[in-house]
Design a protein around this motif. Structure first.
Motif, short mmCIF file in Angstrom:
data_model
loop_
_atom_site.label_atom_id
_atom_site.label_comp_id
_atom_site.label_asym_id
_atom_site.label_seq_id
_atom_site.Cartn_x
_atom_site.Cartn_y
_atom_site.Cartn_z
N ASN A 1 0.79 -1.23 0.00
CA ASN A 1 0.00 0.00 0.00
C ASN A 1 0.82 1.28 0.00
O ASN A 1 1.79 1.43 0.73
CB ASN A 1 -0.91 -0.02 1.25
N ASN A 2 0.38 2.18 -0.84
CA ASN A 2 0.82 3.58 -0.82
C ASN A 2 -0.34 4.34 -0.17
O ASN A 2 -1.44 4.30 -0.73
CB ASN A 2 1.03 4.06 -2.27
N PRO A 3 -0.20 4.95 0.98
CA PRO A 3 1.01 5.42 1.63
C PRO A 3 1.48 4.63 2.86
O PRO A 3 2.51 4.98 3.42
CB PRO A 3 0.56 6.80 2.14
N THR A 4 0.76 3.59 3.29
CA THR A 4 1.07 3.06 4.64
C THR A 4 2.11 1.96 4.65
O THR A 4 2.64 1.62 5.71
CB THR A 4 -0.20 2.49 5.31
N GLY A 5 2.37 1.34 3.49
CA GLY A 5 3.28 0.21 3.47
C GLY A 5 2.64 -1.08 3.93
O GLY A 5 3.30 -2.10 4.05
N ALA A 6 1.32 -1.06 4.17
CA ALA A 6 0.63 -2.28 4.60
C ALA A 6 0.63 -3.29 3.46
O ALA A 6 0.53 -2.93 2.29
CB ALA A 6 -0.81 -1.95 5.00
N VAL A 7 0.75 -4.58 3.83
CA VAL A 7 0.71 -5.66 2.83
C VAL A 7 -0.33 -6.67 3.30
O VAL A 7 -0.25 -7.19 4.42
CB VAL A 7 2.10 -6.34 2.72
N TYR A 8 -1.32 -6.93 2.48
CA TYR A 8 -2.39 -7.87 2.86
C TYR A 8 -1.88 -9.30 2.74
O TYR A 8 -1.22 -9.64 1.76
CB TYR A 8 -3.62 -7.69 1.95
N THR A 9 -2.24 -10.12 3.70
CA THR A 9 -1.93 -11.55 3.61
C THR A 9 -3.05 -12.23 2.81
O THR A 9 -4.13 -11.66 2.63
CB THR A 9 -1.88 -12.19 5.01
N ALA A 10 -2.78 -13.46 2.38
CA ALA A 10 -3.80 -14.22 1.64
C ALA A 10 -5.05 -14.38 2.50
O ALA A 10 -6.18 -14.30 2.00
CB ALA A 10 -3.24 -15.59 1.26
N GLU A 11 -4.87 -14.56 3.80
CA GLU A 11 -6.01 -14.76 4.70
C GLU A 11 -6.84 -13.47 4.78
O GLU A 11 -8.07 -13.52 4.81
CB GLU A 11 -5.54 -15.15 6.11
N GLU A 12 -6.15 -12.34 4.86
CA GLU A 12 -6.89 -11.06 4.94
C GLU A 12 -7.68 -10.82 3.65
O GLU A 12 -8.83 -10.38 3.69
CB GLU A 12 -5.92 -9.92 5.22
N PHE A 13 -7.07 -11.13 2.52
CA PHE A 13 -7.82 -11.01 1.26
C PHE A 13 -8.99 -11.99 1.24
O PHE A 13 -10.08 -11.66 0.79
CB PHE A 13 -6.91 -11.32 0.07
N ALA A 14 -8.75 -13.21 1.73
CA ALA A 14 -9.82 -14.22 1.71
C ALA A 14 -11.03 -13.76 2.53
O ALA A 14 -12.18 -14.00 2.14
CB ALA A 14 -9.29 -15.55 2.24
#
Ligand code: GLU
Length: 400
Positions: A174-187
């Protein structure tokens, strides 16, 4: 001015581009400015890519191409999606544009009717809401928070969906936070999307190469295969291959949608630059050493910037998992008084104070929808990071 459309009057210039312009103006006036604004790799475009561009020029690849991009580049992108993202797309599912931004704009333009809603999670990249507005849609902003790791939750998504929802925009890393979703979070988001088949997903994956500390990039379609028929993956060459000026982005998704985007491109920019497309073939299919080396370099720079900025009184930093930005809270600076006697009432005031007093340019969280925060790009040299952070630490120390 009455001559201009209501549509253009409803949006503002891109804050990231405006910040870059301000830095250039101040430097032209002789100011010494450390620039943490624009998210643009400072690394050189890889030699093999530059050579491919030169070869294209020499070979006369200097003419219009198809509006959806050259067949060779679309094939290279389909192969890239299989190699990097384990996704099966045919070249017919791919449309090439003049940057990811161009694809996002065109995708919204070919799908939004007046009043259609687009769910955008804040903090968001500055251009999503205004691109929706200029295409007569309605951005539905879901407020995120640091406590949730700046990620959209299933409950918040469910609450935001209405019968008018056309798109959900996702952006990981993510721009701007640098957050990265895991497969579980997307699921978890996928379970909500299953219940609402009218909602399409635009997955902006432009920072895919830049993940740190064990974080993994997972494409939204990889994690939620059920949305493949209603998802547009947006990506490009700019960030991964230090090719921002080449302007090559792509969309991958259902044929009807990518054809509609190509139809609009045929009426707007005709096609992306032929030379840039030739260079992008080499970027996507040649050696992948450059993005890997860039990722290692940004990991070290992000760590350095987080450490140094963590020493600034009133700034609370969290380490980024991806992209190349820090999004620290400046809540501890709000209400403080500068040596000139000004009270810092907002993150925009903090930005102005750092620019004017310390000669460090940053972006305000308000441009990204969540305040009081700052966005700082660490896609810049170690020396710049050392100097800029030193100035920020000093500027914070003299506040009362
Ligand atoms: N995406 C980059 C940024 O956020 C590039 C500039 C832009 O187009 O916004 O700074």
């Amino acid at each position: 001015m009455d001559f201009l459309s209501d549509r253009i009057n409803r949006i503002k210039p891109s804050p990231s581009m405006a910040a870059k312009a301000l830095v250039e103006k101040l430097r032209a006036e002789g100011r010494d400015i450390v620039d943490f604004t624009i998210g643009e790799p400072d690394l050189k475009t890889p030699d093999n890519v530059v050579e491919a561009a030169i070869a294209a020029l020499r070979n006369g690849e200097t003419k219009y191409t198809g509006s959806n991009g050259t067949p060779r580049l679309r094939k290279a992108i389909a192969e890239k999606l299989a190699r990097d993202n384990q996704l099966t797309y045919a070249p017919e599912n791919v449309v090439v544009g003049s940057g990811g931004k161009h694809i996002i704009f065109h995708a919204l333009a070919v799908t939004l009717n007046p009043g259609d809603e687009v769910i955008v999670h804040a903090p968001y990249w500055v251009s999503y809401p205004d691109m929706v507005v200029v295409n007569e849609g309605v951005p539905v902003i879901v407020q995120g928070s640091e406590a949730e790791g700046f990620k959209l939750t299933a409950a918040a998504l469910e609450a935001a969906i209405t019968p008018r929802t056309k798109w959900l925009i996702l952006n990981s890393p993510n721009n701007p936070t640098g957050a990265v979703y895991t497969a579980e979070e997307f699921a978890a988001l996928g379970e909500v999307l299953q219940k609402h088949p009218h909602v399409w997903v635009m997955s902006d994956e432009i920072y895919e190469h830049f993940v740190y500390d064990g974080a993994q990039h997972v494409s939204a379609v990889q994690a939620i295969p059920a949305i493949a028929e209603r998802c547009l993956i947006v990506n490009g060459a700019s960030k991964g291959y230090s090719m921002t000026g080449f302007r090559v982005g792509f969309g991958a998704g259902p044929v009807t949608l990518v054809n509609a985007i190509a139809k609009l491109i045929s009426q707007t920019t005709t096609c992306p630059s032929s030379i840039s497309q030739a260079a992008a073939i080499e970027a996507f299919s040649g050696s992948q050493d450059a993005p890997r080396a860039a990722a290692r370099s940004y990991a070290a720079r992000g760590k350095l910037m987080a450490e140094l900025l963590g020493k600034a009184k009133g700034i609370a930093v969290h380490a980024p998992r991806g992209a190349f930005y820090l999004y620290p809270s400046v809540a501890g600076l709000i209400g403080k008084t500068t040596p000139a006697g000004d009270v810092l009432a907002s993150d925009l005031d903090v930005v102005r104070y750092f620019t004017e007093t310390a000669g460090v340019a940053t972006l305000d969280g308000s441009a990204y929808g969540v305040s009081p925060y700052l966005r700082l790009s660490f896609a810049t040299s170690e020396q710049t990071i050392l100097e800029g952070c030193r100035r920020i630490v000093e500027a914070c120390a003299v506040l009362t």
